[in-house]
Enzyme design. Structure first.
Site, PDB file in Angstrom:
ATOM      1  N   TYR A 114      13.772  -3.271  14.108  1.00 31.08           N
ATOM      2  CA  TYR A 114      13.564  -2.156  13.104  1.00 31.08           C
ATOM      3  C   TYR A 114      14.742  -1.619  12.587  1.00 31.08           C
ATOM      4  CZ  TYR A 114      12.169   2.140  10.971  1.00 31.08           C
ATOM      5  OH  TYR A 114      12.318   3.366  10.142  1.00 31.08           O
ATOM      6  N   TYR A 126       2.594   6.673   3.889  1.00 35.78           N
ATOM      7  CA  TYR A 126       3.018   8.070   4.348  1.00 35.78           C
ATOM      8  C   TYR A 126       3.787   8.977   3.293  1.00 35.78           C
ATOM      9  CZ  TYR A 126       4.071  12.110   7.434  1.00 35.78           C
ATOM     10  OH  TYR A 126       4.468  13.631   7.793  1.00 35.78           O
ATOM     11  N   LYS A 146      17.133  -1.894   9.001  1.00 32.42           N
ATOM     12  CA  LYS A 146      17.710  -0.630   8.122  1.00 32.42           C
ATOM     13  C   LYS A 146      19.046  -0.847   8.002  1.00 32.42           C
ATOM     14  CE  LYS A 146      13.724   1.186   7.483  1.00 32.42           C
ATOM     15  NZ  LYS A 146      13.067   1.473   6.067  1.00 32.42           N
ATOM     16  N   SER A 148      16.886   5.347   7.985  1.00 32.37           N
ATOM     17  CA  SER A 148      16.517   6.001   9.152  1.00 32.37           C
ATOM     18  C   SER A 148      17.488   6.625  10.233  1.00 32.37           C
ATOM     19  CB  SER A 148      15.624   5.281  10.035  1.00 32.37           C
ATOM     20  OG  SER A 148      15.239   5.912  11.328  1.00 32.37           O
ATOM     21  N   THR A 157      17.550   6.100  13.049  1.00 25.79           N
ATOM     22  CA  THR A 157      17.763   5.435  14.007  1.00 25.79           C
ATOM     23  C   THR A 157      19.125   4.454  13.755  1.00 25.79           C
ATOM     24  OG1 THR A 157      16.592   3.817  15.164  1.00 25.79           O
ATOM     25  CG2 THR A 157      16.559   3.603  12.864  1.00 25.79           C
ATOM     26  N   GLY A 195      14.834   3.226  25.377  1.00 24.76           N
ATOM     27  CA  GLY A 195      15.366   3.404  23.911  1.00 24.76           C
ATOM     28  C   GLY A 195      15.390   4.785  23.426  1.00 24.76           C
ATOM     29  N   ASP A 196      14.822   5.637  24.018  1.00 24.76           N
ATOM     30  CA  ASP A 196      14.881   7.142  23.570  1.00 24.76           C
ATOM     31  C   ASP A 196      16.249   7.694  23.893  1.00 24.76           C
ATOM     32  OD1 ASP A 196      12.368   7.346  22.334  1.00 24.76           O
ATOM     33  OD2 ASP A 196      11.414   8.912  23.717  1.00 24.76           O
TER      34      ASP A 196
HETATM   35  P1  NAD Z   1       4.195   3.643   5.913  1.00 26.37           P
HETATM   36  O1  NAD Z   1       3.969   2.487   6.730  1.00 26.37           O
HETATM   37  O2  NAD Z   1       3.151   4.666   5.846  1.00 26.37           O
HETATM   38  O3  NAD Z   1       4.220   3.167   4.253  1.00 26.37           O
HETATM   39  C1  NAD Z   1       5.137   1.908   3.991  1.00 26.37           C
HETATM   40  C2  NAD Z   1       3.919   1.364   3.243  1.00 26.37           C
HETATM   41  O4  NAD Z   1       4.654   0.095   2.763  1.00 26.37           O
HETATM   42  C3  NAD Z   1       2.735   0.943   3.604  1.00 26.37           C
HETATM   43  O5  NAD Z   1       1.673   1.733   2.623  1.00 26.37           O
HETATM   44  C4  NAD Z   1       2.507  -0.617   3.596  1.00 26.37           C
HETATM   45  O6  NAD Z   1       1.448  -1.115   3.403  1.00 26.37           O
HETATM   46  C5  NAD Z   1       3.611  -0.932   2.670  1.00 26.37           C
HETATM   47  N1  NAD Z   1       4.251  -2.239   2.906  1.00 26.37           N
HETATM   48  C6  NAD Z   1       4.848  -2.607   3.969  1.00 26.37           C
HETATM   49  N2  NAD Z   1       5.199  -4.005   3.658  1.00 26.37           N
HETATM   50  C7  NAD Z   1       5.113  -4.327   2.456  1.00 26.37           C
HETATM   51  C8  NAD Z   1       5.391  -5.372   1.557  1.00 26.37           C
HETATM   52  N3  NAD Z   1       6.001  -6.526   2.384  1.00 26.37           N
HETATM   53  N4  NAD Z   1       4.876  -5.300   0.466  1.00 26.37           N
HETATM   54  C9  NAD Z   1       4.308  -4.276  -0.121  1.00 26.37           C
HETATM   55  N5  NAD Z   1       3.787  -3.368   0.643  1.00 26.37           N
HETATM   56  C10 NAD Z   1       4.391  -3.180   1.813  1.00 26.37           C
HETATM   57  O7  NAD Z   1       5.554   4.206   6.335  1.00 26.37           O
HETATM   58  P2  NAD Z   1       6.257   5.672   6.055  1.00 26.37           P
HETATM   59  O8  NAD Z   1       6.285   6.526   7.354  1.00 26.37           O
HETATM   60  O9  NAD Z   1       5.808   5.919   4.630  1.00 26.37           O
HETATM   61  O10 NAD Z   1       7.657   4.835   5.850  1.00 26.37           O
HETATM   62  C11 NAD Z   1       8.318   4.667   4.542  1.00 26.37           C
HETATM   63  C12 NAD Z   1       9.612   4.180   4.726  1.00 26.37           C
HETATM   64  O11 NAD Z   1      10.598   4.927   5.274  1.00 26.37           O
HETATM   65  C13 NAD Z   1       9.703   2.810   5.522  1.00 26.37           C
HETATM   66  O12 NAD Z   1      10.845   2.188   5.161  1.00 26.37           O
HETATM   67  C14 NAD Z   1      10.073   3.513   6.925  1.00 26.37           C
HETATM   68  O13 NAD Z   1      10.849   2.462   7.693  1.00 26.37           O
HETATM   69  C15 NAD Z   1      11.126   4.565   6.645  1.00 26.37           C
HETATM   70  N6  NAD Z   1      11.127   5.547   7.526  1.00 26.37           N
HETATM   71  C16 NAD Z   1      10.006   6.364   8.050  1.00 26.37           C
HETATM   72  C17 NAD Z   1      10.177   7.258   9.181  1.00 26.37           C
HETATM   73  C18 NAD Z   1       8.921   7.984   9.636  1.00 26.37           C
HETATM   74  O14 NAD Z   1       9.129   8.410  10.716  1.00 26.37           O
HETATM   75  N7  NAD Z   1       7.816   7.956   9.162  1.00 26.37           N
HETATM   76  C19 NAD Z   1      11.548   7.519   9.647  1.00 26.37           C
HETATM   77  C20 NAD Z   1      12.521   6.962   9.039  1.00 26.37           C
HETATM   78  C21 NAD Z   1      12.394   5.969   8.110  1.00 26.37           C
HETATM   79  C1  UD1 Z   2      11.086   7.035  16.674  1.00 25.90           C
HETATM   80  C2  UD1 Z   2      11.778   5.640  16.588  1.00 25.90           C
HETATM   81  C3  UD1 Z   2      12.868   5.706  15.624  1.00 25.90           C
HETATM   82  C4  UD1 Z   2      12.209   6.002  14.172  1.00 25.90           C
HETATM   83  C5  UD1 Z   2      11.493   7.730  14.448  1.00 25.90           C
HETATM   84  C6  UD1 Z   2      11.044   7.765  13.210  1.00 25.90           C
HETATM   85  C7  UD1 Z   2      11.679   5.033  19.068  1.00 25.90           C
HETATM   86  C8  UD1 Z   2      12.490   4.641  20.238  1.00 25.90           C
HETATM   87  N1  UD1 Z   2      12.563   5.621  17.892  1.00 25.90           N
HETATM   88  O1  UD1 Z   2      11.991   7.923  16.828  1.00 25.90           O
HETATM   89  O2  UD1 Z   2      13.519   4.656  15.614  1.00 25.90           O
HETATM   90  O3  UD1 Z   2      13.325   6.137  13.189  1.00 25.90           O
HETATM   91  O4  UD1 Z   2      10.450   7.290  15.202  1.00 25.90           O
HETATM   92  O5  UD1 Z   2       9.678   6.948  12.982  1.00 25.90           O
HETATM   93  O6  UD1 Z   2      10.476   4.533  19.018  1.00 25.90           O
HETATM   94  N2  UD1 Z   2       7.514  11.769  22.542  1.00 25.90           N
HETATM   95  C9  UD1 Z   2       6.801  12.098  23.573  1.00 25.90           C
HETATM   96  N3  UD1 Z   2       5.617  11.490  23.655  1.00 25.90           N
HETATM   97  C10 UD1 Z   2       4.917  10.658  22.773  1.00 25.90           C
HETATM   98  C11 UD1 Z   2       5.742  10.225  21.745  1.00 25.90           C
HETATM   99  C12 UD1 Z   2       6.930  10.832  21.695  1.00 25.90           C
HETATM  100  O7  UD1 Z   2       7.091  12.753  24.668  1.00 25.90           O
HETATM  101  O8  UD1 Z   2       3.817  10.302  22.900  1.00 25.90           O
HETATM  102  C13 UD1 Z   2       8.846  12.026  22.351  1.00 25.90           C
HETATM  103  C14 UD1 Z   2      10.043  11.192  22.335  1.00 25.90           C
HETATM  104  O9  UD1 Z   2      10.364  11.124  23.652  1.00 25.90           O
HETATM  105  C15 UD1 Z   2      10.854  12.010  21.429  1.00 25.90           C
HETATM  106  C16 UD1 Z   2      10.076  12.951  20.757  1.00 25.90           C
HETATM  107  O10 UD1 Z   2       8.744  12.924  21.116  1.00 25.90           O
HETATM  108  O11 UD1 Z   2      11.815  12.985  22.026  1.00 25.90           O
HETATM  109  C17 UD1 Z   2       9.951  12.395  19.159  1.00 25.90           C
HETATM  110  O12 UD1 Z   2       9.441  10.904  19.169  1.00 25.90           O
HETATM  111  P1  UD1 Z   2       8.998  10.082  17.941  1.00 25.90           P
HETATM  112  O13 UD1 Z   2       7.847  10.652  17.084  1.00 25.90           O
HETATM  113  O14 UD1 Z   2       8.459   8.709  18.546  1.00 25.90           O
HETATM  114  O15 UD1 Z   2      10.386   9.840  17.321  1.00 25.90           O
HETATM  115  P2  UD1 Z   2      11.682   9.294  17.639  1.00 25.90           P
HETATM  116  O16 UD1 Z   2      11.735   8.852  19.090  1.00 25.90           O
HETATM  117  O17 UD1 Z   2      12.806  10.560  17.315  1.00 25.90           O
END
Ligand code: NAD
Ligand code: UD1
Length: 332
Positions: free
Chosen positions: A148, A11, A152, A124, A126, A293-294
């Site tokens: 997770y 993504y 990080k 993150s 988190t 955990g929220d």
């Molecule tokens: P995503 O799952 O869409 O992208 C991660 C990509 O890494 C995927 O395409 C997956 O196939 C690939 N991947 C995973 N393990 C691998 C491995 N061992 N070797 C090669 N490829 C591998 O996730 P994203 O939302 O794009 O997130 C990207 C990064 O950002 C991640 O590290 C995630 O933890 C971090 N992050 C995401 C969010 C979020 O809300 N999306 C929030 C905070 C941090």
């Molecule tokens: C979650 C992760 C966090 C991670 C982040 C981005 C948990 C406990 N935390 O955070 O570690 O960094 O995603 O990937 O999973 N909500 C609803 N209904 C739903 C889904 C979510 O009400 O079906 C609410 C949640 O309570 C929160 C908000 O929407 O208040 C956002 O939730 P979410 O998108 O899951 O992100 P985070 O909880 O911030």
């Protein structure tokens, strides 16, 4: 010289790849498709009209990784690859530690071997656990409540230790808040595996009729309307933050740590209402229990990124909601 984008089919990685290609950077994408698909690569090419090398490689396969570095002149890495589902990480800790930690260690070993000394890492919000005050600054205490988040935090520590041992090793740690939205074209966006955990992929699936209703996880938090408050950031703004971070570490040594958010929090109900209004669709919801955990509220202090990288998020919640909807309509 090339930038290796690990997890570039995912993504955030795919959106960042587009921004990098659009600014004329030379990139190589590496992904094992554990949470993405090969079609994304074609979409990136379609959007940018640019080509790039791709390797289907797992970071756990050190030999294959070595070959990528051997065959190319990689001097910078943007490291997205990792597993990211909080709930799943509690059920499968070994898989999460192995994939995220061992994968990163393999990457760092190979980077060292080939004298590649710049990395931008996806961390993150988190890592701030349950912050005592808001907005969250980069120097707040760090803690985690799940494997997770622990991966990080550990990777942040590992990167800092590598920098201590080698001052030429430059690091940008980016702590993302809540990325939502999609590229304007509707060609790339978030495609979660199975039932989405995060809110926006769930909202769009309710709006499109795939699920009956959204469960709002609690309305008794200490927030304006009782529902959880988060700092939602458009994924394209987030992607651009990586270009700013790259510029920063090209010009400066050391370890740079930045929050990437908008600095503004919205509640679950505000998000739902905005989504309904701008897209003229209904999102049925019911109030359910709190999710374990929220936390009540989480939003960033973004002054450091603004001051030091000249980066700010420019897209508002309405645009995030419109672009998320556009993506799902084009990819039903
Ligand atoms: P995503 O799952 O869409 O992208 C991660 C990509 O890494 C995927 O395409 C997956 O196939 C690939 N991947 C995973 N393990 C691998 C491995 N061992 N070797 C090669 N490829 C591998 O996730 P994203 O939302 O794009 O997130 C990207 C990064 O950002 C991640 O590290 C995630 O933890 C971090 N992050 C995401 C969010 C979020 O809300 N999306 C929030 C905070 C941090
Ligand atoms: C979650 C992760 C966090 C991670 C982040 C981005 C948990 C406990 N935390 O955070 O570690 O960094 O995603 O990937 O999973 N909500 C609803 N209904 C739903 C889904 C979510 O009400 O079906 C609410 C949640 O309570 C929160 C908000 O929407 O208040 C956002 O939730 P979410 O998108 O899951 O992100 P985070 O909880 O911030």
């Amino acid at each position: 010289m090339s930038i290796l984008v690990t997890g570039g089919a995912g993504y955030i990685g795919s959106h960042t790849a587009v921004e990098l290609l659009d600014t004329g950077e030379n990139i190589i994408i590496l992904d094992n498709f554990s949470n993405s698909s090969p079609e994304v690569l074609d979409k990136i090419k379609q959007i940018t009209k640019k080509d790039f090398k791709f390797y289907k490689v797992d970071l756990l396969d050190e030999n294959a990784l070595d070959k990528v570095f051997e065959e190319n002149n990689i001097d910078e890495v943007i490291h997205f690859a990792g597993l990211k589902a909080v709930g799943e990480s509690v059920e499968k800790p070994i898989e999460y530690y192995n994939n995220n930690i061992t994968g990163t260690l393999n990457l760092l070993k190979v980077m060292k071997k080939y004298n590649c000394k710049k990395i931008v890492f996806s961390s993150s919000a988190t890592v701030y656990g349950n912050p005592k005050t808001l907005p969250i600054k980069e120097d707040f205490p760090l803690s985690t409540t799940n494997p997770y988040g622990a991966t990080k935090l550990m990777i942040e520590q590992i990167l800092q230790d590598v920098n201590v041992a080698d001052k030429d090793f430059r690091v940008a740690i980016l702590r993302y808040f809540n990325p939502i939205g999609a590229h304007k074209s509707g060609l790339i966006g978030e495609v979660p595996n199975g039932i989405p955990n995060n809110i926006m992929p769930y909202i769009v699936r309710v709006a499109v009729g795939k699920y009956n209703e959204l469960t709002v996880f609690g309305n008794d938090y200490d927030t304006e309307d009782g529902t959880g408050v988060r700092d939602y950031i458009h994924v394209v703004d987030l992607a651009k933050g990586h270009l700013s971070a790259l510029k920063k570490i090209r010009e400066n040594s050391g370890v740079q740590i930045y929050n990437l958010g908008t600095g503004r929090g919205y509640s679950v109900l505000e998000l739902v209402k905005t989504f309904e209004k701008v897209n003229n669709v209904k999102v049925n919801y019911k109030i359910g229990d709190r999710r374990p955990g929220d936390i009540a509220s989480c939003f960033a202090d973004v002054n450091k990124a603004k001051k030091e990288m000249n980066w700010v998020a420019t897209k508002g919640l309405e645009e995030m909601c419109k672009d998320s909807w556009n993506f799902i309509l084009k990819n039903k």
